[in-house]
Enzyme design. Structure first.
Site, PDB file in Angstrom:
ATOM      1  CG  ASN A 179      -1.687   1.255   1.436  1.00 37.87           C
ATOM      2  OD1 ASN A 179      -1.790   2.060   0.508  1.00 37.87           O
ATOM      3  ND2 ASN A 179      -2.269   1.436   2.607  1.00 37.87           N
ATOM      4  CD1 TRP A 180       3.860   1.221  -2.597  1.00 34.61           C
ATOM      5  CD2 TRP A 180       4.027   2.350  -4.523  1.00 34.61           C
ATOM      6  NE1 TRP A 180       4.826   0.615  -3.367  1.00 34.61           N
ATOM      7  CE2 TRP A 180       4.956   1.287  -4.549  1.00 34.61           C
ATOM      8  CE3 TRP A 180       3.943   3.199  -5.631  1.00 34.61           C
ATOM      9  CZ2 TRP A 180       5.793   1.052  -5.645  1.00 34.61           C
ATOM     10  CZ3 TRP A 180       4.779   2.966  -6.726  1.00 34.61           C
ATOM     11  CH2 TRP A 180       5.691   1.903  -6.727  1.00 34.61           C
ATOM     12  CE  LYS A 181       0.164   3.384   4.776  1.00 31.16           C
ATOM     13  NZ  LYS A 181       0.172   3.548   6.216  1.00 31.16           N
ATOM     14  CB  SER A 197       5.147  -1.972  12.045  1.00 35.16           C
ATOM     15  OG  SER A 197       4.792  -0.629  12.309  1.00 35.16           O
ATOM     16  N   GLY A 238       2.620   2.060  10.828  1.00 36.86           N
ATOM     17  CA  GLY A 238       3.641   3.100  10.732  1.00 36.86           C
ATOM     18  C   GLY A 238       4.358   3.408  12.033  1.00 36.86           C
ATOM     19  N   GLY A 256       2.805  -1.237   4.260  1.00 36.84           N
ATOM     20  CA  GLY A 256       2.831   0.179   3.917  1.00 36.84           C
ATOM     21  C   GLY A 256       4.240   0.649   3.622  1.00 36.84           C
ATOM     22  N   GLY A 257       4.888   1.217   4.621  1.00 34.07           N
ATOM     23  CA  GLY A 257       6.198   1.843   4.426  1.00 34.07           C
ATOM     24  C   GLY A 257       7.221   0.961   3.745  1.00 34.07           C
ATOM     25  CD  GLU A 308      -3.447  -2.494   7.294  1.00 38.60           C
ATOM     26  OE1 GLU A 308      -2.403  -2.803   6.729  1.00 38.60           O
ATOM     27  OE2 GLU A 308      -4.013  -1.414   7.138  1.00 38.60           O
ATOM     28  CD  GLU A 346      -2.728   5.506   6.869  1.00 35.20           C
ATOM     29  OE1 GLU A 346      -2.720   5.551   5.616  1.00 35.20           O
ATOM     30  OE2 GLU A 346      -1.789   5.030   7.530  1.00 35.20           O
ATOM     31  CG  HIS A 393      -5.833   2.007   5.270  1.00 39.30           C
ATOM     32  ND1 HIS A 393      -5.366   2.921   6.169  1.00 39.30           N
ATOM     33  CD2 HIS A 393      -4.830   1.128   5.064  1.00 39.30           C
ATOM     34  CE1 HIS A 393      -4.110   2.609   6.498  1.00 39.30           C
ATOM     35  NE2 HIS A 393      -3.768   1.520   5.833  1.00 39.30           N
TER      36      HIS A 393
END
Ligand code: PEP
Length: 248
Positions: A10-12, A208, A169, A229-230, A163, A95, A93
């Protein structure tokens, strides 16, 4: 039942076209791991170019509207995402639940739109740190599943991503025992909602995940992959996670 693993990135809201150079290494790793499904979900703006740059790599979006078309300025429909060649869409998600105030009901409506368009919906659930501290993680996640999963969900059109909000993150993850307990609860709930079909719906862990912890997280029962994600933003970080899934 061991399900085929899915490792999704997930590149957000990260990346312009230069970022697509990362796909070369990711495609090579995916090709070298035929037993694992790999997908990248870039921002809407990169879907078209990502499909062109990496035709063999399944691409996904990070949201879609519940309607097919209409007066919804700034929104994108599931059909539009399919039209670009994407195959997945992340829904609900945390966010978006925070920033756009999305609810379980919103995620459910979007999942129905995704199914109708032929996309596989990755519906995200997870408790906040306060909810876990209060001993309510299981109740919260069960409620999110009940509220967001359409009865027409199948092993082919639906993926769940667990999640924990506090793990996203943050560099913190639940213990392996906590992951096992929650994924077992989610599996039972999927079977209660979808019957036998729920046994085949993949449950990803997200929050994470990195090259250092992927192998142990992916080995937990009922962890059928990872939403990353990251660490999905570079091939250097994402490829070892694909390799960890392939090694199981
Ligand atoms: C996510 O937001 O979907 C996610 C899993 O992020 P990270 O891996 O950076 O915690």
């Amino acid at each position: 039942m061991a399900l085929r693993k899915l490792v999704a990135g997930n590149w957000k809201m990260n990346g312009t076209r230069a970022k697509l150079a990362e796909l070369d290494g990711i495609v090579s790793a995916a090709d070298a791991a035929p037993g694992v499904d790999v997908a990248i979900c870039p921002p809407f703006t990169l879907i078209d170019a990502a499909v062109a740059a990496a035709p063999s790599l399944p691409i996904g979006a990070q949201d879609c509207h519940h309607a097919v078309q209409g007066a919804h300025t700034g929104c994108v429909s599931a059909e539009m995402i399919v039209d670009l060649g994407a195959r997945y869409v992340i829904l609900g998600h945390s966010e978006r639940r925070t920033d756009q105030h999305e609810t379980d009901r919103d995620a459910r409506g979007k999942a129905l739109a995704a199914f109708a368009a032929g996309l596989t919906a990755i519906i995200c659930v997870g408790e906040t740190g306060a909810q876990r501290d209060a001993g309510r993680a299981g109740i919260v996640v069960a409620g999110q599943l009940e509220g967001s999963i359409p009865a027409t969900g199948t092993a082919a059109n639906l993926v769940i991503a667990y999640e924990p909000v506090w793990a996203i993150g943050s560099g913190r993850t639940p213990s392996l025992a906590e992951v096992k307990e929650m994924h077992g609860l989610i599996r039972a709930k999927l079977e209660a909602i979808l019957g036998i079909e729920g046994a085949g719906v993949r449950i990803l862990y997200g929050g994470s995940v990195n090259p250092g912890n992927a192998a142990e997280l992916l080995a937990v029962p009922d962890v059928d992959g990872a939403l990353v994600g990251g660490a999905s933003l570079t091939a250097a970080q994402f490829v070892p996670i694909i390799e960890a899934a392939a090694a199981l």
